[in-house]
Write a protein that holds these residues in place. Structure first.
Motif, short mmCIF file in Angstrom:
data_model
loop_
_atom_site.label_atom_id
_atom_site.label_comp_id
_atom_site.label_asym_id
_atom_site.label_seq_id
_atom_site.Cartn_x
_atom_site.Cartn_y
_atom_site.Cartn_z
N CYS A 104 0.89 -1.15 -0.06
CA CYS A 104 -0.11 -0.15 0.07
C CYS A 104 0.90 1.25 0.08
N GLY A 105 1.89 1.37 0.66
CA GLY A 105 2.75 2.59 0.72
C GLY A 105 3.71 2.71 -0.79
N VAL A 106 3.87 1.54 -1.28
CA VAL A 106 4.66 1.37 -2.46
C VAL A 106 3.92 2.04 -3.62
N ILE A 107 2.51 1.48 -3.62
CA ILE A 107 1.72 1.87 -4.90
C ILE A 107 1.37 3.28 -4.59
N SER A 108 1.15 3.62 -3.51
CA SER A 108 0.80 5.09 -3.02
C SER A 108 1.89 5.84 -3.68
N SER A 109 2.88 5.68 -3.50
CA SER A 109 4.26 6.43 -3.78
C SER A 109 4.16 6.54 -5.15
N TYR A 110 3.98 5.30 -5.78
CA TYR A 110 4.16 5.03 -7.39
C TYR A 110 3.01 5.89 -8.05
N ILE A 111 1.95 6.30 -7.55
CA ILE A 111 0.64 7.00 -8.03
C ILE A 111 1.26 8.47 -7.95
N ASP A 133 -7.06 -17.94 4.77
CA ASP A 133 -7.81 -18.81 4.71
C ASP A 133 -8.21 -19.64 3.31
N GLU A 134 -7.45 -19.16 2.56
CA GLU A 134 -7.47 -19.86 0.96
C GLU A 134 -8.49 -19.08 0.33
N SER A 135 -9.12 -18.03 0.83
CA SER A 135 -10.18 -17.49 -0.07
C SER A 135 -9.56 -15.90 -0.45
N SER A 136 -10.40 -15.23 -0.92
CA SER A 136 -9.94 -13.86 -1.55
C SER A 136 -10.87 -12.93 -1.31
N ALA A 137 -10.53 -11.59 -1.45
CA ALA A 137 -11.30 -10.51 -1.50
C ALA A 137 -11.06 -9.50 -2.64
N THR A 138 -11.88 -8.79 -3.25
CA THR A 138 -11.35 -7.95 -4.14
C THR A 138 -11.90 -6.68 -3.66
N VAL A 139 -11.07 -5.49 -3.86
CA VAL A 139 -11.20 -4.18 -3.69
C VAL A 139 -11.20 -3.61 -5.14
N SER A 140 -12.35 -2.88 -5.75
CA SER A 140 -12.27 -2.21 -7.05
C SER A 140 -12.31 -0.85 -6.76
N PHE A 141 -11.63 0.13 -7.29
CA PHE A 141 -11.66 1.62 -7.47
C PHE A 141 -11.75 2.31 -8.88
N GLU A 142 -12.81 3.01 -8.78
CA GLU A 142 -12.54 4.00 -10.09
C GLU A 142 -13.05 5.30 -9.52
N GLY A 143 -12.16 6.21 -9.74
CA GLY A 143 -12.46 7.61 -9.21
C GLY A 143 -11.35 8.48 -9.11
N LYS A 144 -11.52 9.73 -8.44
CA LYS A 144 -10.70 10.60 -8.33
C LYS A 144 -9.29 10.25 -7.58
N GLU A 146 -7.45 11.76 -5.50
CA GLU A 146 -7.72 12.04 -4.16
C GLU A 146 -8.47 11.29 -3.31
N ASP A 147 -9.30 10.33 -3.94
CA ASP A 147 -9.93 9.34 -3.09
C ASP A 147 -9.50 7.90 -2.96
N VAL A 148 -8.22 7.66 -3.60
CA VAL A 148 -7.72 6.20 -3.99
C VAL A 148 -7.06 5.81 -2.32
N GLU A 149 -7.30 6.64 -1.43
CA GLU A 149 -6.95 6.12 0.05
C GLU A 149 -8.17 5.41 0.32
N LYS A 150 -9.15 5.45 -0.05
CA LYS A 150 -10.34 4.66 0.24
C LYS A 150 -10.16 3.51 0.06
N ALA A 151 -9.78 2.92 -1.22
CA ALA A 151 -9.47 1.56 -1.64
C ALA A 151 -8.50 0.89 -0.96
N LEU A 152 -7.20 1.89 -0.79
CA LEU A 152 -5.86 1.43 0.03
C LEU A 152 -6.43 0.98 1.41
#
Length: 161
Positions: A104-111, A133-144, A146-152
């Protein structure tokens, strides 16, 4: 001239592929390349085989910053999908929960630092967290941007799962 308002889409779901399923589905050549990686960039935009233009730069940045990442593609099969416009299309990342804090820190710096994204730029990205637990979760974000922190922040909640 007025610009259209950016409509935000933010979604967290308890589904998505896992590393195990992706490895089972991969060709033997690809398995050798991705086995043991903590982060994979997946083909994007509804394509089974094309990556966004710039995926190699993103991959290099992740690896240069201590994350063991790779593409879900062999060198011979790699193709890029160029989307023209000002929007930022980072793609789909599947990551092991153990690397979430650093990722999360690296991708934020990249952006912000590498792409020089401005707060009003539109960004598209998806994170799939491979949970213990061998399941997964997906976080999708499309927006400004300035709001990407919500996804992170949503991704960070899976760090202990």
């Amino acid at each position: 001239m007025s610009f259209p308002e950016i409509i935000e889409h933010f979604e967290v779901t308890e589904q998505g592929p896992t590393f195990k399923k992706l490895i089972e589905k991969a060709s033997p050549d690809l398995v050798g390349e991705i086995q043991g990686k903590n982060i994979l960039l997946l083909p994007s935009h509804g394509s089974e085989d094309a990556f966004y233009a710039g995926s190699l730069d993103t991959l290099d940045y992740l690896n240069e910053n201590g994350l063991d990442a790779d593409l879900y593609s062999t060198d011979e099969e790699y193709k890029e999908l160029s989307l023209h416009g000002a929007d930022l299309w980072l793609g789909t990342f599947i990551l092991q929960s153990i690397v979430i804090p650093v990722f999360c820190g690296v991708i934020s710096s990249y952006i912000y630092d590498k792409l020089k994204a401005k707060p009003d730029d539109k960004i598209y990205l998806k994170f799939i967290v491979d949970k213990k637990d061998e399941s997964s979760a997906t976080v999708s974000f499309e927006g400004k941007v300035e709001d990407v922190e919500k996804a992170l922040n949503a991704v960070k909640k899976f760090a202990d799962d």
